[in-house]
Enzyme design. Structure first.
Site, PDB file in Angstrom:
ATOM      1  N   HIS A 145     -15.701  31.745  63.087  1.00  0.00           N
ATOM      2  CA  HIS A 145     -15.679  30.363  62.608  1.00  0.00           C
ATOM      3  C   HIS A 145     -14.841  29.557  63.581  1.00  0.00           C
ATOM      4  O   HIS A 145     -13.633  29.733  63.649  1.00  0.00           O
ATOM      5  CB  HIS A 145     -15.080  30.353  61.201  1.00  0.00           C
ATOM      6  N   GLY A 165      -9.395  19.898  62.215  1.00  0.00           N
ATOM      7  CA  GLY A 165      -9.885  18.921  63.197  1.00  0.00           C
ATOM      8  C   GLY A 165     -10.545  19.532  64.422  1.00  0.00           C
ATOM      9  O   GLY A 165     -10.531  18.940  65.495  1.00  0.00           O
ATOM     10  N   LYS A 166     -11.161  20.705  64.254  1.00  0.00           N
ATOM     11  CA  LYS A 166     -11.825  21.350  65.398  1.00  0.00           C
ATOM     12  C   LYS A 166     -13.021  20.521  65.861  1.00  0.00           C
ATOM     13  O   LYS A 166     -13.165  20.245  67.043  1.00  0.00           O
ATOM     14  CB  LYS A 166     -12.319  22.754  65.012  1.00  0.00           C
ATOM     15  N   ASP A 184     -18.955  25.407  64.716  1.00  0.00           N
ATOM     16  CA  ASP A 184     -18.808  26.092  63.446  1.00  0.00           C
ATOM     17  C   ASP A 184     -19.046  27.588  63.420  1.00  0.00           C
ATOM     18  O   ASP A 184     -18.142  28.341  63.169  1.00  0.00           O
ATOM     19  CB  ASP A 184     -19.704  25.437  62.391  1.00  0.00           C
ATOM     20  N   ARG A 251       7.673  26.815  74.349  1.00  0.00           N
ATOM     21  CA  ARG A 251       8.136  25.617  75.061  1.00  0.00           C
ATOM     22  C   ARG A 251       8.045  25.789  76.563  1.00  0.00           C
ATOM     23  O   ARG A 251       8.185  24.840  77.302  1.00  0.00           O
ATOM     24  CB  ARG A 251       9.585  25.300  74.644  1.00  0.00           C
TER      25      ARG A 251
END
Lengths: 335, 88
Positions: A145, A165-166, A184, A251
């Site tokens: 998915h 928000g893909k 999807d 980071r």
């Protein structure tokens, strides 16, 4: 995987150098038989009566030698081995060089409903092509998915929970000139040992996308054929997740992280999403950074190297001036 | 984990409208919900995934859910299949 039948083999749409050039001569009811192993067998030994370790589950290839032997058996009116050959369920028999089976062999195939195919190719060429095709079909496959996009030539698989928000990110990337491979449901298969190829799980549905509030859109029609691709190697996995304040995110990026898909290690990034972060630009940057890495340039590592070098020279300078007491480092620089 | 096997009972199979119903229902629950048919497993909260399953009349689907409200989720989805998505 779904079973792959002899009919599927006949219907394989391979082109030019991969064309199998198959046609069905008879035994049509048997076209529903499934092919379970991506391998061939030359049944010479079986025809001569030796059935030990007979690879009956494989596609049986009859070349010039086997066909000549069938003709000899027909002349001698010996059909016992042929009957025995068809008593086990072979998926299909294939005659190469456009050769024809003998009448008795064909009748026996029809009786046992075993498909008889014919190809114009030579045995060795047919073997090479069919194994190439079957290896891809039998390659380990997984449906994930996510969204697969191509950004600056790098195949990026976007993962993340529903609603993170893909699809919206992919839409923005397409708008910025990159390509959509699948939205999807992404089907990933592992070919040639360590290459992951991703494509849409359902070819019929094409390049459609679901965007909350808009519904289903057709990317090909909206953005043109330049905005899509049918398949692409998966070279980077990016997981989008909602920003968690307690979680520590990378980071520096000097350590490589990997995600395993079908036994292949793929570079992996975790990108936190929150309002005001422009995810498509971060992804574009990640793609370019990945290209740099493939060229042997690791930004974070090179940066750290130059920091280390700098600290070292600073240290050496400080020591040099310390040794030349009483003139201190500060005096020298203030002059 | 809660599982249930359901059958598609409406003639047209799972096309866009039933898929939207499924996604809306699944979206109400916190659990991770998956649909499995033959070899494919897809996320029940993604509409394209559900359409991609290509579930036609009389095909069966295994619903699995995992999370705090898994039982309610499976029950609510099974109800949709039972009611034929309010279609013929």
């Amino acid at each position: 995987m779904k079973s792959f039948t002899v009919l599927d083999l006949l219907n394989l749409d391979m082109q030019e150098q991969n064309e199998l050039d198959l046609r069905c001569l008879g035994g049509r009811p048997g076209l529903a038989r499934s092919i379970t192993v991506p391998d061939l067998n030359r049944p010479g030994l079986a025809l001569s009566g030796f059935f030990d370790n007979f690879g009956y589950e494989r596609i049986q290839v009859f070349g010039r030698g086997e066909t000549a032997y069938l003709n000899k058996l027909a002349d001698q009116q010996e059909f016992e081995n042929i009957e025995r050959f068809f008593s086990v369920e072979v998926p299909c028999v294939v005659f190469t060089h456009g050769l024809q089976p003998t009448k008795e062999f064909f009748a026996e195939a029809e009786r046992t409903q075993c498909p008889v195919l014919q190809t114009g190719l030579s045995s060795s060429e047919f073997a090479a092509r069919v194994i190439r095709a079957l290896t891809n079909i039998f390659a380990p496959t997984r449906t994930l998915h996510g969204v697969l996009v191509e950004v600056f030539g790098i195949g990026i698989l976007l993962l993340g929970d529903s609603g993170v928000g893909k699809s919206e990110t992919a839409l923005e990337l397409v708008e910025r000139g990159h390509r959509l491979v699948a939205d999807d449901a992404v089907e990933i298969s592992c070919v040639a040992g360590d290459i992951l190829i991703g494509s849409g799980a359902n070819k019929v549905l094409g390049h459609h996308m679901e965007i909350r509030g808009l519904g289903i859109i057709n990317v090909t029609h909206l953005f043109g054929v330049g905005a899509i691709r049918d398949q692409k190697k998966v070279q980077l996995v990016i997981e989008l997740e909602l920003w968690e304040p307690e979680k520590t995110y990378d980071r520096i990026g000097a350590d490589e992280r990997y995600q395993e898909i079908l036994g292949v290690q793929v570079p992996y990034l975790e990108i936190p999403v929150k309002a005001g972060r422009n995810i498509p630009i971060i992804i574009e940057t990640a793609a370019m950074n990945e290209r740099l890495k493939q060229m042997g340039y690791y930004s974070a590592r090179e940066f750290n190297q130059s920091v280390l070098k700098w600290l070292e020279t600073e240290n050496a300078r400080a020591r040099y001036f310390q040794d030349r007491d009483p003139m201190s480092y500060d005096d020298l620089t203030s002059r | 984990m809660t599982e249930k096997l359901v059958t598609v009972k409406n003639r047209a199979g799972i096309h866009a409208r039933p898929a939207a119903l499924i996604v809306q229902t699944a979206g109400k629950f916190k659990s991770k919900i998956f649909f499995k048919s033959e070899d494919e497993e897809i996320n029940a909260k993604s509409i394209m995934g559900i359409i991609t399953l290509g579930a036609s009349y009389n095909s069966s689907i295994q619903i699995t859910a995992e999370g705090e409200d898994e039982e309610d989720a499976v029950e609510a989805l099974a109800q949709l299949f039972e009611k034929r998505f309010e279609e013929e």
